[in-house]
Write an enzyme that holds these catalytic residues in place. Sequence first.
Site, PDB file in Angstrom:
ATOM      1  CG  HIS A  60      -1.725   1.204   1.437  1.00  0.00           C
ATOM      2  ND1 HIS A  60      -3.088   1.225   1.244  1.00  0.00           N
ATOM      3  CD2 HIS A  60      -1.390   2.469   1.829  1.00  0.00           C
ATOM      4  CE1 HIS A  60      -3.555   2.431   1.498  1.00  0.00           C
ATOM      5  NE2 HIS A  60      -2.536   3.214   1.860  1.00  0.00           N
ATOM      6  CD  GLU A  61       1.854   3.732   3.638  1.00  0.00           C
ATOM      7  OE1 GLU A  61       2.310   4.787   3.141  1.00  0.00           O
ATOM      8  OE2 GLU A  61       0.738   3.670   4.187  1.00  0.00           O
ATOM      9  CG  HIS A  64       0.579   6.051  -0.688  1.00  0.00           C
ATOM     10  ND1 HIS A  64      -0.540   6.498  -1.362  1.00  0.00           N
ATOM     11  CD2 HIS A  64       0.123   5.500   0.480  1.00  0.00           C
ATOM     12  CE1 HIS A  64      -1.618   6.231  -0.640  1.00  0.00           C
ATOM     13  NE2 HIS A  64      -1.246   5.625   0.471  1.00  0.00           N
ATOM     14  CG  ASP A 154      -4.407   6.736   1.561  1.00  0.00           C
ATOM     15  OD1 ASP A 154      -3.466   7.480   1.895  1.00  0.00           O
ATOM     16  OD2 ASP A 154      -4.316   5.496   1.525  1.00  0.00           O
TER      17      ASP A 154
END
Length: 361
Positions: A60-61, A64, A154
Site C-alpha cells: 500500500h505504502e 504511494h 487517504d
Amino acid sequence: MWSMRIGNVSGIPIKLHLSWLILAGLSIYSFEQMFTLNGQSGLPLALLGTLLLLCSIVLHEVGHALMARRLGLRVTAITLFLTGGLTELADDVDLPQSEFKIALVGPLVNVGLAIVAFVGAWFSQGVWASFWATLAIVNGLLAVFNLLPCHPLDGGRVLRSIFWFLNDDLLRGTLQASMVGRYLGNGLMIIGLVALFSNALTGSLLLLMGWMTNRAAVSNFVQTTLNYTLSRALVGEVMTRSFRTVSPHLTLDLFAGQYLLGQAEPAFPVVHSERLIGMISVQHLYRYAMGEWRSVSVGDAMTPKADLPRLNVGDSMQTAYYTMLGQRYDSLPVTDGDAVVGIVRHRDVVAFVQSALKINV
C-alpha cells in the site's frame, strides 16, 4: 527513534516502528482464534496471515511512494506504525492532481490484493479457502477504511485534492476537507453515545474514533496552514525590527532588573561594538544561584554566536521556524553580516500565520 530498518523496496528504506508489534500481536491472536479448529493449532496460519498483512501494508505504502516518484517527488522512507504506514516525502506536493494520484493509488493496491486473495479462495478448499477469503476481506476493509474522508487517511487527502482543484487554493481546499472530517468525527461520536446504551465497548470505541477523527482534521488544517504560509515567506517579512540589545559587560542582576522585570521578551541579542556576539534569556539565569548574579556577566552566561543557528533576512521562514522548534529556541537573531537587523520570535510566527489566514481563507 523506536524504529528499525527491515529492508528496502526500489531503493526506499522500509522501517518498522515498535508500535507495529502491537498490531502484529492482535493479528496473530485474531487469526489463531479463527483457524484453531478441531484441536488443530491455528498458529502457523496466524503467523502467515500476519506476514501477509505486513506485506499488504508495505505494498500500500510502496504504491504511494512509486507514484510520488513518478511525479518527480523524492521519497525518503516508508515507516510502519500501529495504525498502518507512512510514506515520507522530502518535497511538498504542489499540485492537486498529484496529491489525488498519490493518495488514491494506496487503496487501489489493496483492492488489487483483495481480488488476488479472492481468486486464491475460489481455487482453494477447506481451511485454505477460509484463509484466503479472510485476507480478501481484510484488504477490502483496508481500502474502504483508508478512503474515509478524514485526515490523515487517504480519503481525506483525496477529498482535499478535489477541493484544492475546485478552489485553486490549497488553504481553502484544506479548510473544506477538514470541515468534512470534523463532521464525520462528530457523527461518529453521536453514534457512539447512542451505542453506549446497548454495547459499552462498541460505543466507547466509536467515541474514541470520532474524537481522534475530529482532532486529526483540526491538526491537519493547522499544520497545512503553517507550512503553506511559512514556505512562501522570508525571515525578513516575519521578524520584528524593534528590539533591545544587551551589553556583555552587564551583570546578571542588572540584566534581570533592567530587561526582564515587567517585560514579555523571551530573549535578547548580546551586542558589542555593534556586532552580535550571543543571545541571553531568563533560562540562562537559572544556571546560577541568585547570590552569584552580581559576579557573573551577561557575556559569561550567554549562548555564544557560534552556537546559534544563523538566520538572514532572505532565508525561508519555514526552515527558520523548524530550526527554532528543533533546537528549542523561542527567539533567534537575524543578522546582516555581524550586525543584528531583527529578531524572530515564536509569537511573531503565530501572528504572521493568523494574519495570512484572515486574508487567504
